[in-house]
Motif scaffolding. Structure first.
Motif, short mmCIF file in Angstrom:
data_model
loop_
_atom_site.label_atom_id
_atom_site.label_comp_id
_atom_site.label_asym_id
_atom_site.label_seq_id
_atom_site.Cartn_x
_atom_site.Cartn_y
_atom_site.Cartn_z
N GLU A 5 50.05 73.42 19.02
CA GLU A 5 50.73 73.03 17.80
C GLU A 5 51.92 72.16 18.18
O GLU A 5 52.75 72.55 18.97
CB GLU A 5 51.22 74.25 17.03
N VAL A 6 51.99 70.98 17.59
CA VAL A 6 53.09 70.06 17.86
C VAL A 6 54.06 70.16 16.69
O VAL A 6 53.67 70.01 15.54
CB VAL A 6 52.59 68.61 18.03
N LYS A 7 55.31 70.43 17.01
CA LYS A 7 56.30 70.53 15.94
C LYS A 7 56.79 69.14 15.55
O LYS A 7 56.99 68.27 16.39
CB LYS A 7 57.46 71.43 16.33
N THR A 8 56.92 68.95 14.25
CA THR A 8 57.43 67.69 13.74
C THR A 8 58.87 67.82 13.26
O THR A 8 59.55 66.83 13.09
CB THR A 8 56.56 67.19 12.57
N ARG A 9 59.29 69.06 13.04
CA ARG A 9 60.67 69.33 12.66
C ARG A 9 61.22 70.41 13.57
O ARG A 9 60.48 71.20 14.14
CB ARG A 9 60.73 69.78 11.21
N VAL A 10 62.52 70.49 13.69
CA VAL A 10 63.16 71.41 14.62
C VAL A 10 62.84 72.86 14.30
O VAL A 10 62.60 73.67 15.19
CB VAL A 10 64.69 71.20 14.62
N TRP A 11 62.77 73.21 13.03
CA TRP A 11 62.58 74.60 12.64
C TRP A 11 61.14 75.07 12.72
O TRP A 11 60.85 76.24 12.58
CB TRP A 11 63.13 74.84 11.23
N GLN A 12 60.20 74.16 12.95
CA GLN A 12 58.80 74.55 13.00
C GLN A 12 58.44 75.10 14.37
O GLN A 12 59.01 74.73 15.39
CB GLN A 12 57.90 73.37 12.70
N ARG A 13 57.46 75.99 14.37
CA ARG A 13 56.96 76.56 15.60
C ARG A 13 56.05 75.55 16.29
O ARG A 13 55.37 74.78 15.65
CB ARG A 13 56.17 77.83 15.27
N GLY A 14 56.04 75.57 17.58
CA GLY A 14 55.14 74.71 18.33
C GLY A 14 55.85 74.06 19.50
O GLY A 14 57.01 74.33 19.79
N GLU A 15 55.13 73.19 20.16
CA GLU A 15 55.67 72.49 21.32
C GLU A 15 56.27 71.16 20.90
O GLU A 15 55.83 70.54 19.93
CB GLU A 15 54.56 72.22 22.34
N ALA A 16 57.24 70.73 21.65
CA ALA A 16 57.79 69.39 21.44
C ALA A 16 56.72 68.38 21.81
O ALA A 16 55.85 68.66 22.63
CB ALA A 16 59.03 69.19 22.30
N PRO A 17 56.73 67.21 21.19
CA PRO A 17 55.67 66.23 21.46
C PRO A 17 55.50 65.88 22.94
O PRO A 17 54.39 65.74 23.43
CB PRO A 17 56.09 65.01 20.64
N LYS A 18 56.62 65.77 23.66
CA LYS A 18 56.55 65.41 25.08
C LYS A 18 55.85 66.52 25.88
O LYS A 18 55.02 66.26 26.74
CB LYS A 18 57.95 65.17 25.63
N GLN A 19 56.17 67.78 25.57
CA GLN A 19 55.54 68.90 26.26
C GLN A 19 54.06 68.99 25.91
O GLN A 19 53.22 69.29 26.76
CB GLN A 19 56.23 70.21 25.89
N ALA A 20 53.73 68.73 24.64
CA ALA A 20 52.33 68.78 24.22
C ALA A 20 51.51 67.71 24.93
O ALA A 20 50.37 67.94 25.34
CB ALA A 20 52.22 68.61 22.71
#
Length: 139
Positions: free
Chosen positions: A88-103
């Motif tokens: 899961e790639v997070k698009t906002r800070v508060w969302q769960r998931g990985e940062a785009p660079k990590q993903a």
């Protein structure tokens, strides 16, 4: 992140006290730390209403591990267990998931592993031993 919401459960694997905040974060797809900060700030700023809601949720909500065990025993098939997990790639800070660079790094690592396995398969299929075994099996 359009994820189909399931059942609201207490997440006892990520729990600090009872898993209520972790369960709410999992249900809405938020980061757990954000739900915990909101709960603590509501607890300090509120007169005890948040504390009563937390205790009520602790009593009412079922544990996630127990719900999963019930699904397994009742024959309801849950997600198949695979080596790889859904990213899961997070698009906002508060969302769960990985940062785009990590993903992206994670996906790159997965594709490199797949390519190495594919090379091994190609090496095996094009080898003379494979061809010889194939001829013997055709006899």
């Amino acid at each position: 992140m359009t994820k189909a919401r399931g059942e609201l459960l207490r997440d006892d694997s990520n729990a600090k006290i009872a898993g209520v905040c972790a369960g709410i974060a999992d249900y809405f797809g938020w980061e757990v730390w954000l739900v915990r900060i909101i709960t603590l700030s509501g607890l300090f700023l509120g007169s005890g209403f948040i504390f009563m809601l937390y205790i009520a949720a602790w009593v009412v909500l079922e544990k996630k591990s127990l719900a999963q065990a019930k699904q397994k025993t009742s024959g309801v098939s849950s997600k198949t267990l695979t080596k790889e997990r859904h990213i899961e790639v997070k698009t906002r800070v508060w969302q769960r998931g990985e940062a785009p660079k990590q993903a992206l790094q994670h996906l790159s690592h997965q594709f490199n592993d797949i390519e190495l396995r594919l090379r091994d398969i190609e090496r095996h299929v094009t080898s003379t031993k494979f061809q010889l075994n194939k001829e013997f099996n055709n006899l």
